[in-house]
Design a protein around this motif. Structure first.
Motif, PDB file in Angstrom:
ATOM      1  N   ASP A  10      72.027  39.467  36.844  1.00 49.05           N
ATOM      2  CA  ASP A  10      72.042  39.508  38.308  1.00 49.05           C
ATOM      3  C   ASP A  10      71.050  38.522  38.893  1.00 49.05           C
ATOM      4  O   ASP A  10      69.843  38.653  38.665  1.00 49.05           O
ATOM      5  CB  ASP A  10      71.659  40.921  38.816  1.00 49.05           C
ATOM      6  CG  ASP A  10      72.842  41.870  38.797  1.00 49.05           C
ATOM      7  OD1 ASP A  10      73.951  41.426  39.138  1.00 49.05           O
ATOM      8  OD2 ASP A  10      72.638  43.034  38.424  1.00 49.05           O
ATOM      9  N   ASN A  11      71.586  37.558  39.619  1.00 52.77           N
ATOM     10  CA  ASN A  11      70.761  36.645  40.438  1.00 52.77           C
ATOM     11  C   ASN A  11      69.611  36.020  39.650  1.00 52.77           C
ATOM     12  O   ASN A  11      68.478  35.975  40.122  1.00 52.77           O
ATOM     13  CB  ASN A  11      70.195  37.397  41.658  1.00 52.77           C
ATOM     14  CG  ASN A  11      71.306  38.090  42.443  1.00 52.77           C
ATOM     15  OD1 ASN A  11      71.427  39.318  42.375  1.00 52.77           O
ATOM     16  ND2 ASN A  11      72.114  37.325  43.122  1.00 52.77           N
ATOM     17  N   LEU A  12      69.949  35.510  38.467  1.00 55.15           N
ATOM     18  CA  LEU A  12      68.923  34.965  37.579  1.00 55.15           C
ATOM     19  C   LEU A  12      68.575  33.522  37.958  1.00 55.15           C
ATOM     20  O   LEU A  12      69.465  32.680  38.114  1.00 55.15           O
ATOM     21  CB  LEU A  12      69.458  35.011  36.143  1.00 55.15           C
ATOM     22  CG  LEU A  12      68.459  35.031  35.013  1.00 55.15           C
ATOM     23  CD1 LEU A  12      67.548  36.251  35.093  1.00 55.15           C
ATOM     24  CD2 LEU A  12      69.197  35.042  33.664  1.00 55.15           C
ATOM     25  N   SER A  13      67.298  33.254  38.094  1.00 55.95           N
ATOM     26  CA  SER A  13      66.820  31.887  38.333  1.00 55.95           C
ATOM     27  C   SER A  13      65.723  31.578  37.331  1.00 55.95           C
ATOM     28  O   SER A  13      64.927  32.456  36.973  1.00 55.95           O
ATOM     29  CB  SER A  13      66.260  31.732  39.753  1.00 55.95           C
ATOM     30  OG  SER A  13      67.282  31.941  40.705  1.00 55.95           O
TER      31      SER A  13
ATOM     32  N   VAL B 270      72.061  32.882  39.267  1.00 57.57           N
ATOM     33  CA  VAL B 270      73.288  33.056  38.466  1.00 57.57           C
ATOM     34  C   VAL B 270      73.531  34.535  38.166  1.00 57.57           C
ATOM     35  O   VAL B 270      72.620  35.240  37.721  1.00 57.57           O
ATOM     36  CB  VAL B 270      73.183  32.258  37.138  1.00 57.57           C
ATOM     37  CG1 VAL B 270      74.296  32.636  36.178  1.00 57.57           C
ATOM     38  CG2 VAL B 270      73.208  30.767  37.431  1.00 57.57           C
ATOM     39  N   SER B 271      74.759  34.971  38.423  1.00 58.48           N
ATOM     40  CA  SER B 271      75.155  36.342  38.086  1.00 58.48           C
ATOM     41  C   SER B 271      76.409  36.286  37.221  1.00 58.48           C
ATOM     42  O   SER B 271      77.281  35.436  37.428  1.00 58.48           O
ATOM     43  CB  SER B 271      75.478  37.145  39.348  1.00 58.48           C
ATOM     44  OG  SER B 271      74.339  37.245  40.169  1.00 58.48           O
ATOM     45  N   LEU B 272      76.477  37.177  36.252  1.00 59.61           N
ATOM     46  CA  LEU B 272      77.719  37.332  35.492  1.00 59.61           C
ATOM     47  C   LEU B 272      77.709  38.683  34.794  1.00 59.61           C
ATOM     48  O   LEU B 272      76.646  39.278  34.588  1.00 59.61           O
ATOM     49  CB  LEU B 272      77.927  36.203  34.475  1.00 59.61           C
ATOM     50  CG  LEU B 272      76.992  36.015  33.294  1.00 59.61           C
ATOM     51  CD1 LEU B 272      77.417  36.872  32.098  1.00 59.61           C
ATOM     52  CD2 LEU B 272      77.030  34.564  32.845  1.00 59.61           C
TER      53      LEU B 272
ATOM     54  N   GLY C 260      64.979  35.758  26.840  1.00 63.49           N
ATOM     55  CA  GLY C 260      63.540  35.773  27.084  1.00 63.49           C
ATOM     56  C   GLY C 260      62.778  34.573  26.538  1.00 63.49           C
ATOM     57  O   GLY C 260      61.556  34.553  26.560  1.00 63.49           O
ATOM     58  N   LEU C 261      63.503  33.558  26.051  1.00 64.71           N
ATOM     59  CA  LEU C 261      62.820  32.369  25.540  1.00 64.71           C
ATOM     60  C   LEU C 261      62.339  31.499  26.695  1.00 64.71           C
ATOM     61  O   LEU C 261      61.399  30.722  26.566  1.00 64.71           O
ATOM     62  CB  LEU C 261      63.766  31.571  24.622  1.00 64.71           C
ATOM     63  CG  LEU C 261      64.181  32.316  23.357  1.00 64.71           C
ATOM     64  CD1 LEU C 261      65.345  31.620  22.673  1.00 64.71           C
ATOM     65  CD2 LEU C 261      62.999  32.423  22.395  1.00 64.71           C
ATOM     66  N   VAL C 262      63.056  31.598  27.811  1.00 68.31           N
ATOM     67  CA  VAL C 262      62.608  30.974  29.062  1.00 68.31           C
ATOM     68  C   VAL C 262      62.369  32.123  30.029  1.00 68.31           C
ATOM     69  O   VAL C 262      63.172  33.056  30.096  1.00 68.31           O
ATOM     70  CB  VAL C 262      63.698  30.012  29.621  1.00 68.31           C
ATOM     71  CG1 VAL C 262      63.366  29.566  31.026  1.00 68.31           C
ATOM     72  CG2 VAL C 262      63.873  28.813  28.700  1.00 68.31           C
ATOM     73  N   ARG C 263      61.248  32.072  30.731  1.00 74.16           N
ATOM     74  CA  ARG C 263      60.907  33.187  31.615  1.00 74.16           C
ATOM     75  C   ARG C 263      61.731  33.124  32.905  1.00 74.16           C
ATOM     76  O   ARG C 263      61.853  32.062  33.532  1.00 74.16           O
ATOM     77  CB  ARG C 263      59.416  33.124  31.955  1.00 74.16           C
ATOM     78  CG  ARG C 263      58.852  34.431  32.493  1.00 74.16           C
ATOM     79  CD  ARG C 263      57.340  34.343  32.608  1.00 74.16           C
ATOM     80  NE  ARG C 263      56.917  33.212  33.436  1.00 74.16           N
ATOM     81  CZ  ARG C 263      56.928  33.229  34.764  1.00 74.16           C
ATOM     82  NH1 ARG C 263      57.314  34.285  35.436  1.00 74.16           N
ATOM     83  NH2 ARG C 263      56.531  32.154  35.434  1.00 74.16           N
ATOM     84  N   ALA C 264      62.324  34.264  33.259  1.00 74.08           N
ATOM     85  CA  ALA C 264      63.085  34.317  34.517  1.00 74.08           C
ATOM     86  C   ALA C 264      62.112  34.245  35.685  1.00 74.08           C
ATOM     87  O   ALA C 264      61.079  34.902  35.680  1.00 74.08           O
ATOM     88  CB  ALA C 264      63.874  35.620  34.579  1.00 74.08           C
ATOM     89  N   ARG C 265      62.447  33.406  36.678  1.00 76.69           N
ATOM     90  CA  ARG C 265      61.618  33.357  37.898  1.00 76.69           C
ATOM     91  C   ARG C 265      62.006  34.494  38.825  1.00 76.69           C
ATOM     92  O   ARG C 265      61.173  35.021  39.549  1.00 76.69           O
ATOM     93  CB  ARG C 265      61.806  32.020  38.606  1.00 76.69           C
ATOM     94  CG  ARG C 265      61.183  30.924  37.777  1.00 76.69           C
ATOM     95  CD  ARG C 265      61.129  29.596  38.486  1.00 76.69           C
ATOM     96  NE  ARG C 265      60.398  28.677  37.628  1.00 76.69           N
ATOM     97  CZ  ARG C 265      60.489  27.367  37.684  1.00 76.69           C
ATOM     98  NH1 ARG C 265      61.283  26.805  38.581  1.00 76.69           N
ATOM     99  NH2 ARG C 265      59.793  26.627  36.864  1.00 76.69           N
ATOM    100  N   SER C 266      63.283  34.827  38.794  1.00 74.26           N
ATOM    101  CA  SER C 266      63.731  36.012  39.532  1.00 74.26           C
ATOM    102  C   SER C 266      65.052  36.449  38.922  1.00 74.26           C
ATOM    103  O   SER C 266      65.662  35.724  38.142  1.00 74.26           O
ATOM    104  CB  SER C 266      63.893  35.708  41.023  1.00 74.26           C
ATOM    105  OG  SER C 266      64.771  34.635  41.190  1.00 74.26           O
ATOM    106  N   GLY C 267      65.460  37.661  39.277  1.00 77.99           N
ATOM    107  CA  GLY C 267      66.714  38.185  38.761  1.00 77.99           C
ATOM    108  C   GLY C 267      66.492  39.119  37.585  1.00 77.99           C
ATOM    109  O   GLY C 267      65.365  39.265  37.084  1.00 77.99           O
ATOM    110  N   THR C 268      67.574  39.752  37.151  1.00 77.82           N
ATOM    111  CA  THR C 268      67.475  40.734  36.069  1.00 77.82           C
ATOM    112  C   THR C 268      68.612  40.559  35.066  1.00 77.82           C
ATOM    113  O   THR C 268      69.677  40.021  35.391  1.00 77.82           O
ATOM    114  CB  THR C 268      67.557  42.178  36.613  1.00 77.82           C
ATOM    115  OG1 THR C 268      68.787  42.314  37.330  1.00 77.82           O
ATOM    116  CG2 THR C 268      66.387  42.512  37.519  1.00 77.82           C
ATOM    117  N   VAL C 269      68.354  41.066  33.863  1.00 77.38           N
ATOM    118  CA  VAL C 269      69.365  41.118  32.802  1.00 77.38           C
ATOM    119  C   VAL C 269      69.347  42.543  32.270  1.00 77.38           C
ATOM    120  O   VAL C 269      68.265  43.102  32.041  1.00 77.38           O
ATOM    121  CB  VAL C 269      69.027  40.147  31.654  1.00 77.38           C
ATOM    122  CG1 VAL C 269      70.076  40.229  30.550  1.00 77.38           C
ATOM    123  CG2 VAL C 269      68.895  38.716  32.160  1.00 77.38           C
ATOM    124  N   SER C 270      70.525  43.134  32.095  1.00 80.19           N
ATOM    125  CA  SER C 270      70.538  44.468  31.487  1.00 80.19           C
ATOM    126  C   SER C 270      71.697  44.593  30.510  1.00 80.19           C
ATOM    127  O   SER C 270      72.705  43.887  30.613  1.00 80.19           O
ATOM    128  CB  SER C 270      70.598  45.566  32.550  1.00 80.19           C
ATOM    129  OG  SER C 270      71.775  45.434  33.288  1.00 80.19           O
TER     130      SER C 270
END
Ligand code: ATP
Length: 234
Positions: free
Chosen positions: A5-8, A20-22, A49-59
């Motif tokens: 959800d809304n990953l940057s 980015v969302s998918l 998690g190899l690159v840190r998300a600036r915003s957004g979530t993964v589940s």
């Protein structure tokens, strides 16, 4: 189901992924497509998690993965096969395979290995040989087999077809299709080879400059001439 959800994310001042969302469903292949530099690899690296998300979530199945350390992800059901087919060349094929279970903190049983050898008979033939003699296609099978040893729910696969003969690509993609069908595996497949990827995917997401341009079912994307010419290169 994997939900993004809304990953940057980005590298220093360079934004590589923008809002980015998918969703990637259970027992489905989701192709992530787009030109060089579109952000495909960064998307997979941010999910794991190899690159840190600036915003957004993964589940994953409703459980947040954002903030979980990369080494804990296999135990939660996420496996990432990066581009480049990295194997430990001076270990045998079987030793390389066994490494796959380490991250999930499971013991590799004879039945686990047999399952991988049934999927990839060529790895059984090469099991006691050193990994450095493998062809590109065999290495790709080895890294996928190694990831499967952690018994993932979700497999992130980065450019598995790169540099392989078309015949080998078909073989690997058919195998993925079988895994998804028979084991309910969820696959997120990053590919430059959009035509082949869409031929096995259920859904596709096209990225450009880090943003989602379009998402749809794979057949619809493959039939869209404008989209194919503008972003997919076929
Ligand atoms: P490719 O197919 O070429 O790997 P891609 O769609 O996977 O392309 P990414 O590799 O995710 O794209 O790159 C997205 C953007 O981030 C590009 O502008 C790229 O130059 C930049 N980028 C990628 N890795 C790094 C890095 N380690 N440091 C700085 N910028 C990077």
């Amino acid at each position: 189901m994997l939900t993004v959800d809304n990953l940057s994310a980005g590298y220093g001042p360079v934004p590589a992924l923008d809002d980015v969302s998918l969703t990637a469903g259970h027992g489905e292949i989701t192709a992530v497509l787009g030109a060089n530099g579109a952000g495909k690899t960064t998307l997979l690296r941010t999910i794991s998690g190899l690159v840190r998300a600036r915003s957004g979530t993964v589940s994953l199945d409703g459980r947040p993965l954002t903030g979980v350390s990369t080494e804990d992800l296999p135990a939660l059901g996420l496996a990432h096969v990066p581009e480049g087919r990295g194997v430990l060349a001076e270990l045998t094929v079987e030793e390389n395979l066994r490494l796959g279970a380490l991250g999930s903190r499971r013991k590799t049983t004879a039945a686990d290995l047999r399952r991988i050898y049934d999927l990839f008979p060529v790895l059984a033939e090469r099991g006691t040989g050193l990994a450095h003699v493998l062809s590109g296609g065999e290495r790709q099978m080895l890294v996928i087999g190694r990831a499967l040893l952690s018994r993932p729910k979700v497999l992130l696969l980065d450019e598995p077809s790169l540099g392989l003969a078309p015949k080998v690509v078909v073989q690997i993609f058919e195998l993925l299709r079988g895994l998804v069908r028979d084991d309910g595996l969820t696959v997120v497949l990053v590919e430059q080879n959009a035509r082949s990827a869409l031929s096995i995917a259920d859904h596709g997401v096209v990225l450009n400059l880090g943003k989602v341009v379009v998402r749809d079912d794979a057949a619809t994307l493959a039939a869209d001439d404008g989209l194919r010419h503008a972003y997919l290169g076929f």
